[in-house]
Design a protein around this motif. Structure first.
Motif, PDB file in Angstrom:
ATOM      1  N   PHE A   1      44.718  20.306  56.304  1.00 43.58           N
ATOM      2  CA  PHE A   1      43.922  20.960  56.789  1.00 43.58           C
ATOM      3  C   PHE A   1      43.947  22.805  57.119  1.00 43.58           C
ATOM      4  N   THR A   2      45.274  22.442  57.469  1.00 41.96           N
ATOM      5  CA  THR A   2      45.858  23.469  58.042  1.00 41.96           C
ATOM      6  C   THR A   2      46.797  24.602  57.154  1.00 41.96           C
ATOM      7  N   THR A   3      46.765  24.408  55.967  1.00 45.24           N
ATOM      8  CA  THR A   3      47.832  24.612  54.385  1.00 45.24           C
ATOM      9  C   THR A   3      46.311  24.843  54.064  1.00 45.24           C
ATOM     10  N   LEU A   4      45.258  25.031  53.735  1.00 48.41           N
ATOM     11  CA  LEU A   4      44.456  25.220  53.434  1.00 48.41           C
ATOM     12  C   LEU A   4      43.498  26.510  53.437  1.00 48.41           C
ATOM     13  N   TYR A   5      43.804  26.758  55.431  1.00 45.86           N
ATOM     14  CA  TYR A   5      43.407  27.484  55.840  1.00 45.86           C
ATOM     15  C   TYR A   5      44.484  28.750  56.195  1.00 45.86           C
ATOM     16  N   ALA A   6      45.470  28.310  55.791  1.00 46.76           N
ATOM     17  CA  ALA A   6      46.278  29.548  55.211  1.00 46.76           C
ATOM     18  C   ALA A   6      47.040  29.933  54.285  1.00 46.76           C
ATOM     19  N   THR A   7      46.534  29.657  52.643  1.00 41.60           N
ATOM     20  CA  THR A   7      46.332  29.905  52.140  1.00 41.60           C
ATOM     21  C   THR A   7      45.092  30.956  51.704  1.00 41.60           C
ATOM     22  N   GLY A   8      43.953  30.678  51.982  1.00 44.37           N
ATOM     23  CA  GLY A   8      42.593  31.099  51.989  1.00 44.37           C
ATOM     24  C   GLY A   8      42.526  32.578  53.174  1.00 44.37           C
ATOM     25  N   ALA A   9      43.944  32.770  53.787  1.00 44.79           N
ATOM     26  CA  ALA A   9      43.730  33.997  54.513  1.00 44.79           C
ATOM     27  C   ALA A   9      44.903  34.927  53.867  1.00 44.79           C
ATOM     28  N   ALA A  10      45.812  34.965  53.148  1.00 50.18           N
ATOM     29  CA  ALA A  10      46.960  35.041  52.071  1.00 50.18           C
ATOM     30  C   ALA A  10      45.738  35.668  51.149  1.00 50.18           C
ATOM     31  N   MET A  11      45.316  35.196  50.550  1.00 48.74           N
ATOM     32  CA  MET A  11      44.013  35.353  49.576  1.00 48.74           C
ATOM     33  C   MET A  11      43.156  36.410  49.692  1.00 48.74           C
ATOM     34  N   GLY A  12      42.246  36.000  50.809  1.00 51.82           N
ATOM     35  CA  GLY A  12      41.208  37.657  51.654  1.00 51.82           C
ATOM     36  C   GLY A  12      41.984  39.089  51.549  1.00 51.82           C
ATOM     37  N   MET A  13      43.384  38.241  52.399  1.00 50.18           N
ATOM     38  CA  MET A  13      44.218  39.963  52.697  1.00 50.18           C
ATOM     39  C   MET A  13      44.410  40.806  51.251  1.00 50.18           C
ATOM     40  N   LEU A  14      44.740  40.182  50.482  1.00 47.46           N
ATOM     41  CA  LEU A  14      44.722  40.773  49.250  1.00 47.46           C
ATOM     42  C   LEU A  14      43.891  41.510  48.723  1.00 47.46           C
ATOM     43  N   VAL A  15      42.753  40.797  48.618  1.00 46.85           N
ATOM     44  CA  VAL A  15      41.278  41.396  48.228  1.00 46.85           C
ATOM     45  C   VAL A  15      40.180  42.633  49.706  1.00 46.85           C
ATOM     46  N   ALA A  16      40.229  42.002  50.444  1.00 48.32           N
ATOM     47  CA  ALA A  16      39.691  42.256  51.444  1.00 48.32           C
ATOM     48  C   ALA A  16      39.609  43.928  51.091  1.00 48.32           C
ATOM     49  N   PRO A  17      40.582  44.928  51.335  1.00 45.88           N
ATOM     50  CA  PRO A  17      40.202  46.657  50.719  1.00 45.88           C
ATOM     51  C   PRO A  17      39.082  47.025  50.081  1.00 45.88           C
ATOM     52  N   TRP A  18      39.965  46.258  48.781  1.00 50.60           N
ATOM     53  CA  TRP A  18      38.339  46.674  47.716  1.00 50.60           C
ATOM     54  C   TRP A  18      37.421  46.224  47.662  1.00 50.60           C
ATOM     55  N   LEU A  19      37.128  45.488  48.309  1.00 54.16           N
ATOM     56  CA  LEU A  19      35.634  44.444  48.643  1.00 54.16           C
ATOM     57  C   LEU A  19      35.482  45.829  49.928  1.00 54.16           C
ATOM     58  N   ALA A  20      35.726  46.003  51.089  1.00 54.97           N
ATOM     59  CA  ALA A  20      35.400  46.692  51.680  1.00 54.97           C
ATOM     60  C   ALA A  20      35.093  48.167  50.901  1.00 54.97           C
ATOM     61  N   ILE A  21      35.425  48.626  50.442  1.00 55.72           N
ATOM     62  CA  ILE A  21      35.023  49.983  49.708  1.00 55.72           C
ATOM     63  C   ILE A  21      34.115  49.709  48.729  1.00 55.72           C
ATOM     64  N   THR A  22      33.855  48.560  48.172  1.00 52.32           N
ATOM     65  CA  THR A  22      33.099  48.335  47.318  1.00 52.32           C
ATOM     66  C   THR A  22      31.641  47.961  47.598  1.00 52.32           C
ATOM     67  N   TYR A  23      31.686  47.339  49.299  1.00 56.22           N
ATOM     68  CA  TYR A  23      30.568  46.791  49.984  1.00 56.22           C
ATOM     69  C   TYR A  23      30.644  47.977  50.857  1.00 56.22           C
ATOM     70  N   SER A  24      30.055  48.901  51.066  1.00 61.07           N
ATOM     71  CA  SER A  24      31.074  50.048  52.943  1.00 61.07           C
ATOM     72  C   SER A  24      31.443  48.880  54.116  1.00 61.07           C
ATOM     73  N   MET A  25      32.913  49.414  54.573  1.00 60.93           N
ATOM     74  CA  MET A  25      32.901  49.468  55.327  1.00 60.93           C
ATOM     75  C   MET A  25      32.182  47.964  56.725  1.00 60.93           C
ATOM     76  N   ARG A  26      31.418  48.693  57.337  1.00 58.61           N
ATOM     77  CA  ARG A  26      30.170  48.491  58.218  1.00 58.61           C
ATOM     78  C   ARG A  26      29.781  47.357  57.763  1.00 58.61           C
ATOM     79  N   ARG A  27      28.684  47.003  56.309  1.00 53.54           N
ATOM     80  CA  ARG A  27      28.295  46.072  55.906  1.00 53.54           C
ATOM     81  C   ARG A  27      29.526  44.594  55.339  1.00 53.54           C
ATOM     82  N   PHE A  28      30.574  44.807  55.153  1.00 50.07           N
ATOM     83  CA  PHE A  28      31.251  43.934  54.374  1.00 50.07           C
ATOM     84  C   PHE A  28      32.567  43.460  55.541  1.00 50.07           C
ATOM     85  N   ALA A  29      32.420  43.815  56.787  1.00 52.06           N
ATOM     86  CA  ALA A  29      32.865  44.025  58.062  1.00 52.06           C
ATOM     87  C   ALA A  29      31.679  42.237  58.819  1.00 52.06           C
ATOM     88  N   THR A  30      30.467  42.695  58.619  1.00 55.46           N
ATOM     89  CA  THR A  30      29.876  42.741  59.506  1.00 55.46           C
ATOM     90  C   THR A  30      28.928  41.041  58.726  1.00 55.46           C
TER      91      THR A  30
END
Length: 515
Positions: free
Chosen positions: A47-76
């Protein structure tokens, strides 16, 4: 700078705090969650491991996705998804589905944290940019610890379902502020045609392997487990492949060449060390009080607040001090490391008589030191990054940070287990060698001599259990003292590295980049 943009930044900060509240639910209320939902201890660890795994994965791709969909829409979208997933976790009765939802919650957490740094670097003007970086520092110092009272209040006051629901009002306010305050960039979905799918798969595979290796290693007896051996081999193979792909790929998720710049490489390396030390400052006193004194999370709450609240003052104060031209950020970082070492060394005098009152001073020292180091590190690392390189720098820093926490937790947990085992054996051997003297003095000390007697009268199981519990408690106190000495030594070993980076100045001075 407009009030509207400031409110957008506040919304991003609230979103990150909400993500940390969600994360703390897995650690603080895990025993209650297991009992309410029927999870075993092994299932609860995932339960804890999967959450930490998802957090690391999300941080890797978040800047790329924010540029693609705009920071405002992606953050919301990420904030609303976090709230919806918290609600969904209380509505499902399937254990497998709940674990999947927990991974998705970790992924949304990873999406949000890097965006706060990106907003601070992109939208804030030079005179206050350092204060924006200090606000990002709250996600490493204040937010994980202030989440504790929220989770404890929800768990003890309203029930286990409210542990998941507590994040919803925070997310609602954050989403409204983000929509109101952040500018709308154009959506660039054509970037998907050039997306580096191979780099993405290699990066996510590496993140999953590292997190699972260090969070499950102690439970599975490390390399005596075939799963851990396979994960170790995967880490050795995926790391160089991922770095090579990102170094020579056309559209990489990160840019490893940035680490070759001494200031940025120093910032990434030192941030991982400080995050590890900070996580230990947060968890070890609470774990000691739970193991030795039997404290519940509610009883340890003042210790956590003593670590969280000082950073609210120290982060902006450190940013204010660094805005003076004569102040060298390297000395601020060095002083912060000294304070963190002093806090750990102070805790190394722990005994079985310590209660939460003895930890307050060390917690405040650790909070002050960590705040000083974090702001200095962020100023040093980001000073050599061009605006166009911001997404690569954000992904590198935040992914390293996401991996540092599980690595530190796994290694320190393993060291603590070995230390407890070593002290238990040492104390038992000492008792065996002095058994006759202890048995003869039992009437003077008030202890039962039954467990120390030879078999003529067979000692009862209660007497043996009482003796072992006393030995284990003493061994745990000695092991925690050893661990704090080790952390103090690590903090001092990091001190000489503060001389490596070139001196940087606050953004308001507009000095040339020290590359």
């Amino acid at each position: 700078m407009s009030l509207r943009l400031i409110l957008g930044l506040v919304g991003m900060l609230l979103a990150c705090i909400g993500a940390d509240i969600n994360q703390e639910a897995t650690s603080l209320a895990l025993a209650d969650i297991r009992g309410a939902l029927g999870f075993s201890v092994d299932q609860g660890s995932w339960f804890t491991t999967l959450y930490a795994t998802g957090a690391a994965m999300g941080m890797l791709v978040a800047p790329w996705l924010a540029i693609t969909y705009s920071m405002r829409r992606f953050a919301t979208a990420a904030v609303l998804a976090l709230a919806f997933l918290g609600l969904a976790c209380t509505l499902t009765e399937s254990r497998a589905l709940l674990l999947g939802l927990r991974w998705l919650q970790g992924l949304t957490n990873g999406f949000l944290i890097p965006l706060l740094m990106a907003v601070a670097l992109r939208f804030l003007t030079a005179p206050i940019k350092l204060f924006g970086l200090a606000a990002y520092g709250l996600t490493a110092t204040f937010a994980p610890n202030i989440a504790t009272p929220v989770v404890v209040w929800a768990n003890h006051g309203l029930g286990i379902t409210f542990v998941f629901w507590a994040v919803i009002p925070v997310c609602a306010v954050a989403a409204a502020l983000i929509l109101y305050g952040l500018p709308q960039d154009p959506v660039r979905q054509e970037r998907w045609r050039h997306f580096d799918w191979l780099g993405w798969l290699l990066g996510w595979g590496l993140c999953a392997s590292v997190v699972i290796l260090f969070t499950q290693g102690e439970r599975l007896d490390w390399f005596n487990s075939s799963l851990i051996r396979a994960l170790g081999l995967a880490c050795l193979l995926l790391l160089p492949l991922f770095l090579v792909r990102c170094s020579f790929g056309a559209n990489p998720l990160i840019r490893p060449q940035l680490v070759l710049r001494i200031n940025f490489g120093f910032g990434v390396f030192m941030l991982m060390g400080v995050i590890a030390l900070g996580a230990s400052s947060a968890s070890l006193p609470v774990e000691f009080l739970a193991d030795v004194q039997g404290y519940r999370p509610l009883q340890s709450l003042p210790v956590t607040l003593a670590l969280a609240l000082p950073s609210l003052l120290m982060l902006p104060l450190t940013a204010y001090v660094l805005n003076f031209e004569r102040v060298d950020g390297r000395w601020i970082m060095a002083l912060g490391l000294v304070l963190m070492a002093a806090a750990s060394w102070s805790n190394s005098y722990v005994t079985t008589d310590w209660i939460r009152d003895q930890f307050y001073l060390a917690q405040v020292m650790a909070a002050v030191g960590q705040s000083m180091v974090v702001v200095g590190l962020l100023m040093t690392a980001t000073a050599v990054v061009d605006p166009m390189e911001g997404p690569f720098a954000s992904a590198t820093i935040n992914t390293s940070r996401a991996l540092a926490g599980p690595m530190a937790s796994g290694l320190i947990g393993h060291y603590l287990a070995l230390a407890i085992d070593r002290h238990v054996h040492g104390l038992m051997e000492r008792i065996g060698a002095m058994r006759f003297a202890l048995a003869n003095s039992a009437s003077l000390t008030g202890h039962s001599r039954e467990a120390l007697s030879w078999s003529g009268a067979t000692p009862s199981s209660d007497a043996l259990l009482q003796l072992y519990e006393q030995v284990e408690t003493k061994a745990a106190a000695l092991a925690y003292a050893d661990t704090w000495r080790l952390l103090a030594l690590i903090a001092l070993l990091l001190l000489p590295f503060c001389l490596l980076p070139k001196r940087t100045f606050a953004p308001r001075f507009n000095r040339p980049k020290p590359i």
